[in-house]
Structure formats: C-alpha cells, structure tokens
Scaffold this active site. Sequence first.
Site, short mmCIF file in Angstrom:
data_model
loop_
_atom_site.label_atom_id
_atom_site.label_comp_id
_atom_site.label_asym_id
_atom_site.label_seq_id
_atom_site.Cartn_x
_atom_site.Cartn_y
_atom_site.Cartn_z
N ASP A 1 6.05 2.85 0.24
CA ASP A 1 5.51 1.37 0.91
C ASP A 1 5.11 2.05 2.63
O ASP A 1 5.39 2.71 2.78
CB ASP A 1 6.27 -0.14 0.87
CG ASP A 1 5.22 -1.08 1.08
OD1 ASP A 1 4.78 -1.55 1.83
OD2 ASP A 1 5.47 -1.20 -0.32
N GLY B 1 3.98 5.33 2.97
CA GLY B 1 2.79 5.92 3.64
C GLY B 1 1.74 5.41 3.02
O GLY B 1 1.93 3.44 3.23
N ASP B 2 0.27 5.19 2.48
CA ASP B 2 -1.00 5.03 2.64
C ASP B 2 -1.46 5.11 1.29
O ASP B 2 -1.60 6.52 0.81
CB ASP B 2 -2.15 4.92 3.71
CG ASP B 2 -2.65 4.20 3.45
OD1 ASP B 2 -3.17 3.75 2.33
OD2 ASP B 2 -3.54 4.63 4.48
N PHE B 3 -1.31 4.17 0.72
CA PHE B 3 -1.47 4.78 -1.03
C PHE B 3 -3.22 4.54 -0.83
O PHE B 3 -3.71 5.26 -1.76
CB PHE B 3 -1.13 4.01 -2.30
CG PHE B 3 -1.68 2.17 -1.98
CD1 PHE B 3 -3.06 1.89 -0.85
CD2 PHE B 3 -0.26 0.83 -2.54
CE1 PHE B 3 -3.11 0.35 -0.58
CE2 PHE B 3 -1.36 -0.40 -2.62
CZ PHE B 3 -2.30 -0.57 -1.18
N HIS C 1 -4.55 -6.50 -8.71
CA HIS C 1 -4.82 -7.52 -8.70
C HIS C 1 -5.79 -7.68 -6.62
O HIS C 1 -5.40 -9.12 -6.87
CB HIS C 1 -4.15 -9.35 -9.06
CG HIS C 1 -3.21 -9.50 -8.36
ND1 HIS C 1 -2.36 -10.55 -8.58
CD2 HIS C 1 -2.24 -9.18 -7.09
CE1 HIS C 1 -1.11 -10.84 -7.62
NE2 HIS C 1 -1.34 -9.90 -7.07
#
Length: 346
Positions: free
Chosen positions: A212, A236-238, A255
């Site tokens: 996250d 991190g950045d997904f 969602h």
Amino acid sequence: MNIHKADVPVSESEAASLFLLEQVMEYTYPAALRAAAVLGVADHLADGPKKADELAKATGVDSLRLYRLLRVLATRGIFREEEDRRFALTPPAEFLRSDVDLSLRQAVLMLTDETLWRPIGNLAGIAKAADKNPVFREIFGMPFFDYWASQGASAKDFHAGMMSMSEVENQFLVRSYDFPEGATVVDIAGGLGGLLLRVLRENPSVHGKLFDRPHVLERNRLGELGADDRWELVAGDFFKACPSGDVYTLKYIMHDWSDEDATRILSNCRAAMNPGGRVLIMDPVLPAGNTPHPGKHMDIITMGVYDGGRERTEEELGRLLAGAGLRLNRIINTGCYVSVVEGVAA
C-alpha cells in the site's frame, strides 16, 4: 409488495402507488440507524432493556425524539420495543455495541458518513456526467481517495469504519479459500492489513506482503502477530508495479476503478506473479435480472463516490481478467455478499 391489509378494497394500481411512496421514505431508516450509533444507544442496553426516558437521560437527548427513532429501527429488528416504551437489544443490535467482538458501530458511522450520503443524494447528476464522477469533487473539492488522504487525524474514523466492516467479511473470505502451503500472499492495497492478518493467523505456513502507500502502512496491524517474521511491508503504487508473489488478494480494489484502470492493476499483478500464481478478486458478483443482492446497493455507493468504480457481473469480471492475460478459473460463494473470484494465467 408490503401493503397493509385495508378495510376497503384496494386496486392493484392503488397498491402499487402506495408501495412507491413507501419506498421513497425508506431513507429515514439509515438516518435513524446512524443516530443510534452516534448516541451509543446499544451500549446503554448491554445490561438489559430500558425505557426511552432512561435512555434519553443516559445519552443526553429528548425522550420523545429518541423513542421515535428507536421505534422505526424496531420495525426492522434493530432493537425490540416492549411495553411502556421499553427497548431491548436484538441479535443485530448487539453489533451496534462498541465493546463486542466484530462490533459494527464504526462501520455504520462510516457507511452513513456525509462523504457517501451527500454525493449519493445527487445520483442524477452523476448519471448525466460525460465520464468521471464530478459530484464528489464539486462537494469536497477533490476525488474520494485524495480527500481521505488529506484529512489527517479525522481519517482514522474512516479507516476504523472500513476495518470494522472488513472484520466481519474477512472471516467468510478466508475460511472459504485454501491458501497453498508455503505460498507468498500479496495483499494489494491492503490498508491496515486486517485481511492479511487473518490469512496469516489461519495459515501458519503462509508468508505475506502488505502492499500500500507509505502513509497507510504506517498504521498497519500486522504487529499483532508478535515476533513473526512471515510478513513484510512493501510501499508502492499498483498502477506502476506490484511485488512478486504466489497469491494476490484484491479486496474491494476492482470496484474502486474503471475497467481501464482495473485492467492496469491486474496486469501488474500478472507481470509480477510467480509461475502457477493466481489473483483473488474479492468483490460482490452481481446476479443478472431482478434478483436482489447487497452488491447492487454497494454498486450505487461506488457510483456515488468513485471515478468510474462499479460492481460487476461474472461476465464483466471475466473480461477484466482476460484483458490482463488471466482466465477466470472459478467463483467461490463465501456465504457473504462478497465472493472470491479466482483468476489464473491464461
């Protein structure tokens, strides 16, 4: 339709019109539920039934007004009205207490917070929007996740509500899925780590990575495992890259996002996945047609607050997975409104 028996004949058309009027007044129910949670009524009933006057004194409110909001809740089985305006807890009302395991008081407060309530009140404006949802930004000045990231200490209430809701859901999800022995489970945008915490507790051979943003990871719960070296935090950045692993859990992630953005996230999971790996999308799977499902209500929430977010059908989830080089392998009914959708390499 729930139409009261009349003393005189009522036509089908008349009954239908009354039904519509009854439905439009139903928003008063969650408003009363929020009031009961704010006032802590259930905590004051923990030792037995009390009269509305006693509850009003304990909560510092007007007796008649408190009676009126508890009366409407009692029609839904949240509290039970007895003689002399006395109210008692019911099994669902027990979870409004703040001091019980799996308390849902914070979840009720979060789900009825103005950040959801106000934009959902303008669904027509959202429906008219050309692309992304402008209504939330018009009200709060920025997108949903940016808003909560900017709130500092007050954001703890939102995260507490999410954790409260998740604690109930996670027990259904984790016991429904057999995590492979020795697997590395990567919880994508896993928040405070409640889901991964339960996975690790119930699967002693499994290792975990909580992935996250840095400011979220700072408040993680995995320390509750004590001296346990089976987990690590990965910031991190997904949308850029995901950590390597065997099983990727994505609870309430798909969602949040449009099909394009959701496919990017899944593609990054696919790129990082070890051979034989899989992704687990944990979202409601919407049934077709007129079948009622809590996910259809949750879909309205996602439409109200997210830019492009939505709940999806089996077919729609299959297309998302295919777009990321994955194949829908199976859908597991967990006994909860959230299903486990397993994707494997295509």
